[in-house]
Design a protein around this motif. Structure first.
Motif, PDB file in Angstrom:
ATOM      1  N   THR A 147     -25.002  -4.153   1.188  1.00  0.00           N
ATOM      2  CA  THR A 147     -26.307  -3.939   0.744  1.00  0.00           C
ATOM      3  C   THR A 147     -26.704  -2.723  -0.014  1.00  0.00           C
ATOM      4  O   THR A 147     -27.340  -2.541  -0.742  1.00  0.00           O
ATOM      5  N   GLY A 148     -25.629  -1.693   0.293  1.00  0.00           N
ATOM      6  CA  GLY A 148     -25.671  -0.382  -0.637  1.00  0.00           C
ATOM      7  C   GLY A 148     -25.036  -0.534  -1.695  1.00  0.00           C
ATOM      8  O   GLY A 148     -24.778  -1.596  -2.510  1.00  0.00           O
ATOM      9  N   ARG A 149     -24.855   0.569  -2.662  1.00  0.00           N
ATOM     10  CA  ARG A 149     -24.444   0.386  -4.014  1.00  0.00           C
ATOM     11  C   ARG A 149     -22.908   0.227  -4.213  1.00  0.00           C
ATOM     12  O   ARG A 149     -22.337  -0.252  -5.008  1.00  0.00           O
ATOM     13  N   LEU A 150     -22.173   0.359  -2.947  1.00  0.00           N
ATOM     14  CA  LEU A 150     -20.744   0.254  -2.735  1.00  0.00           C
ATOM     15  C   LEU A 150     -20.293  -1.307  -2.009  1.00  0.00           C
ATOM     16  O   LEU A 150     -21.182  -1.356  -1.214  1.00  0.00           O
ATOM     17  N   ARG A 151     -19.776  -1.988  -2.510  1.00  0.00           N
ATOM     18  CA  ARG A 151     -19.325  -3.316  -2.071  1.00  0.00           C
ATOM     19  C   ARG A 151     -17.842  -3.269  -1.532  1.00  0.00           C
ATOM     20  O   ARG A 151     -17.004  -2.764  -2.094  1.00  0.00           O
ATOM     21  N   PRO A 152     -17.639  -3.979  -0.359  1.00  0.00           N
ATOM     22  CA  PRO A 152     -16.138  -4.070   0.019  1.00  0.00           C
ATOM     23  C   PRO A 152     -15.351  -4.683  -1.150  1.00  0.00           C
ATOM     24  O   PRO A 152     -15.980  -5.783  -1.734  1.00  0.00           O
ATOM     25  N   PRO A 153     -14.115  -4.410  -1.055  1.00  0.00           N
ATOM     26  CA  PRO A 153     -13.308  -4.799  -2.102  1.00  0.00           C
ATOM     27  C   PRO A 153     -12.822  -6.333  -1.711  1.00  0.00           C
ATOM     28  O   PRO A 153     -13.025  -6.710  -0.659  1.00  0.00           O
ATOM     29  N   PRO A 154     -12.732  -7.249  -2.814  1.00  0.00           N
ATOM     30  CA  PRO A 154     -12.426  -8.656  -2.323  1.00  0.00           C
ATOM     31  C   PRO A 154     -10.984  -8.793  -1.741  1.00  0.00           C
ATOM     32  O   PRO A 154     -10.283  -7.941  -2.178  1.00  0.00           O
ATOM     33  N   ASP A 155     -10.745  -9.565  -1.251  1.00  0.00           N
ATOM     34  CA  ASP A 155      -9.380  -9.905  -0.728  1.00  0.00           C
ATOM     35  C   ASP A 155      -8.389 -10.250  -1.547  1.00  0.00           C
ATOM     36  O   ASP A 155      -8.710 -11.015  -2.716  1.00  0.00           O
ATOM     37  N   LEU A 156      -7.172  -9.847  -1.574  1.00  0.00           N
ATOM     38  CA  LEU A 156      -6.237 -10.032  -2.679  1.00  0.00           C
ATOM     39  C   LEU A 156      -5.854 -11.537  -2.258  1.00  0.00           C
ATOM     40  O   LEU A 156      -5.964 -11.950  -1.298  1.00  0.00           O
ATOM     41  N   PRO A 157      -5.256 -12.101  -3.380  1.00  0.00           N
ATOM     42  CA  PRO A 157      -4.866 -13.733  -3.342  1.00  0.00           C
ATOM     43  C   PRO A 157      -3.633 -13.541  -2.348  1.00  0.00           C
ATOM     44  O   PRO A 157      -2.703 -12.895  -2.391  1.00  0.00           O
ATOM     45  N   ARG A 158      -3.557 -14.894  -1.740  1.00  0.00           N
ATOM     46  CA  ARG A 158      -2.483 -15.016  -0.839  1.00  0.00           C
ATOM     47  C   ARG A 158      -1.058 -15.030  -1.496  1.00  0.00           C
ATOM     48  O   ARG A 158      -0.355 -14.373  -0.663  1.00  0.00           O
ATOM     49  N   SER A 159      -1.044 -15.273  -2.625  1.00  0.00           N
ATOM     50  CA  SER A 159       0.307 -14.955  -3.368  1.00  0.00           C
ATOM     51  C   SER A 159       0.993 -13.577  -3.522  1.00  0.00           C
ATOM     52  O   SER A 159       2.171 -13.458  -3.589  1.00  0.00           O
ATOM     53  N   LEU A 160      -0.153 -12.618  -3.600  1.00  0.00           N
ATOM     54  CA  LEU A 160       0.241 -11.315  -3.697  1.00  0.00           C
ATOM     55  C   LEU A 160       0.638 -10.708  -2.284  1.00  0.00           C
ATOM     56  O   LEU A 160       1.320  -9.738  -2.546  1.00  0.00           O
ATOM     57  N   VAL A 161       0.033 -11.090  -1.255  1.00  0.00           N
ATOM     58  CA  VAL A 161       0.408 -10.529   0.194  1.00  0.00           C
ATOM     59  C   VAL A 161       1.230 -11.398   0.912  1.00  0.00           C
ATOM     60  O   VAL A 161       1.436 -11.046   2.001  1.00  0.00           O
ATOM     61  N   SER A 162       1.744 -12.684   0.405  1.00  0.00           N
ATOM     62  CA  SER A 162       2.713 -13.283   1.292  1.00  0.00           C
ATOM     63  C   SER A 162       3.911 -12.504   1.251  1.00  0.00           C
ATOM     64  O   SER A 162       4.418 -12.164   0.273  1.00  0.00           O
ATOM     65  N   PRO A 163       4.488 -12.394   2.681  1.00  0.00           N
ATOM     66  CA  PRO A 163       5.792 -11.834   2.864  1.00  0.00           C
ATOM     67  C   PRO A 163       7.092 -12.742   2.218  1.00  0.00           C
ATOM     68  O   PRO A 163       8.185 -12.265   2.134  1.00  0.00           O
ATOM     69  N   TRP A 164       6.752 -13.930   1.959  1.00  0.00           N
ATOM     70  CA  TRP A 164       7.808 -15.145   1.662  1.00  0.00           C
ATOM     71  C   TRP A 164       8.502 -14.771   0.340  1.00  0.00           C
ATOM     72  O   TRP A 164       9.619 -14.966   0.268  1.00  0.00           O
ATOM     73  N   VAL A 165       7.782 -14.467  -0.906  1.00  0.00           N
ATOM     74  CA  VAL A 165       8.267 -14.246  -2.087  1.00  0.00           C
ATOM     75  C   VAL A 165       9.328 -13.094  -1.952  1.00  0.00           C
ATOM     76  O   VAL A 165      10.520 -13.348  -2.479  1.00  0.00           O
ATOM     77  N   PRO A 166       9.025 -11.940  -1.411  1.00  0.00           N
ATOM     78  CA  PRO A 166      10.498 -10.853  -1.607  1.00  0.00           C
ATOM     79  C   PRO A 166      11.572 -11.162  -0.706  1.00  0.00           C
ATOM     80  O   PRO A 166      12.481 -10.926  -0.865  1.00  0.00           O
ATOM     81  N   VAL A 167      10.982 -11.835   0.587  1.00  0.00           N
ATOM     82  CA  VAL A 167      11.959 -12.089   1.542  1.00  0.00           C
ATOM     83  C   VAL A 167      13.001 -13.102   0.974  1.00  0.00           C
ATOM     84  O   VAL A 167      14.302 -13.163   0.983  1.00  0.00           O
ATOM     85  N   ILE A 168      12.522 -14.229   0.528  1.00  0.00           N
ATOM     86  CA  ILE A 168      13.444 -15.192  -0.204  1.00  0.00           C
ATOM     87  C   ILE A 168      14.249 -14.865  -1.387  1.00  0.00           C
ATOM     88  O   ILE A 168      15.144 -15.124  -1.538  1.00  0.00           O
ATOM     89  N   GLY A 169      13.478 -13.890  -2.510  1.00  0.00           N
ATOM     90  CA  GLY A 169      14.219 -13.379  -3.551  1.00  0.00           C
ATOM     91  C   GLY A 169      15.128 -12.473  -3.087  1.00  0.00           C
ATOM     92  O   GLY A 169      16.480 -12.513  -3.563  1.00  0.00           O
ATOM     93  N   GLY A 170      15.136 -11.521  -2.167  1.00  0.00           N
ATOM     94  CA  GLY A 170      15.977 -10.648  -1.666  1.00  0.00           C
ATOM     95  C   GLY A 170      17.273 -11.379  -0.867  1.00  0.00           C
ATOM     96  O   GLY A 170      18.357 -10.984  -1.398  1.00  0.00           O
ATOM     97  N   THR A 171      17.011 -12.227  -0.105  1.00  0.00           N
ATOM     98  CA  THR A 171      18.246 -13.244   0.584  1.00  0.00           C
ATOM     99  C   THR A 171      18.824 -13.610  -0.552  1.00  0.00           C
ATOM    100  O   THR A 171      20.052 -13.776  -0.381  1.00  0.00           O
TER     101      THR A 171
END
Length: 90
Positions: free
Chosen positions: A11-35
């Motif tokens: 309700t104030g002037r500051l709003r909570p930031p939106p959640d990041l897309p799941r594709s950016l926070v998923s740990p699978w991409v770097p784990v599979i890429g590194g392996t």
């Protein structure tokens, strides 16, 4: 003086930031890429006939990546079954 607030209601002037897309926070991409990178490096060293510490380092890197993926799958299964020890939102 009215100070900006960052309340959960937004309700104030500051709003909570939106959640990041799941594709950016998923740990699978770097784990599979590194392996995959470690496995490719292992195959290249094997084909070139290079033996020694680098060959075993690449094999160990691929093994750690596979171990990490198996732990992630195990945690996801525990979370889905509702286990008390399973991590949430995987």
């Amino acid at each position: 003086m009215d100070e900006p607030s960052n309340t959960p209601e937004g309700t104030g002037r500051l709003r909570p930031p939106p959640d990041l897309p799941r594709s950016l926070v998923s740990p699978w991409v770097p784990v599979i890429g590194g392996t995959t990178a470690w496995l490719c490096a292992f195959v290249v060293l094997l084909v070139l006939g290079i033996h020694g510490v680098w060959l075993w380092t690449t094999l160990a890197g691929a093994g750690v990546g596979l171990l990490g993926m198996s732990i992630m799958l195990w945690q996801r299964a525990a979370s889905r079954r509702g286990s008390r020890f399973g991590q949430r939102n995987l």
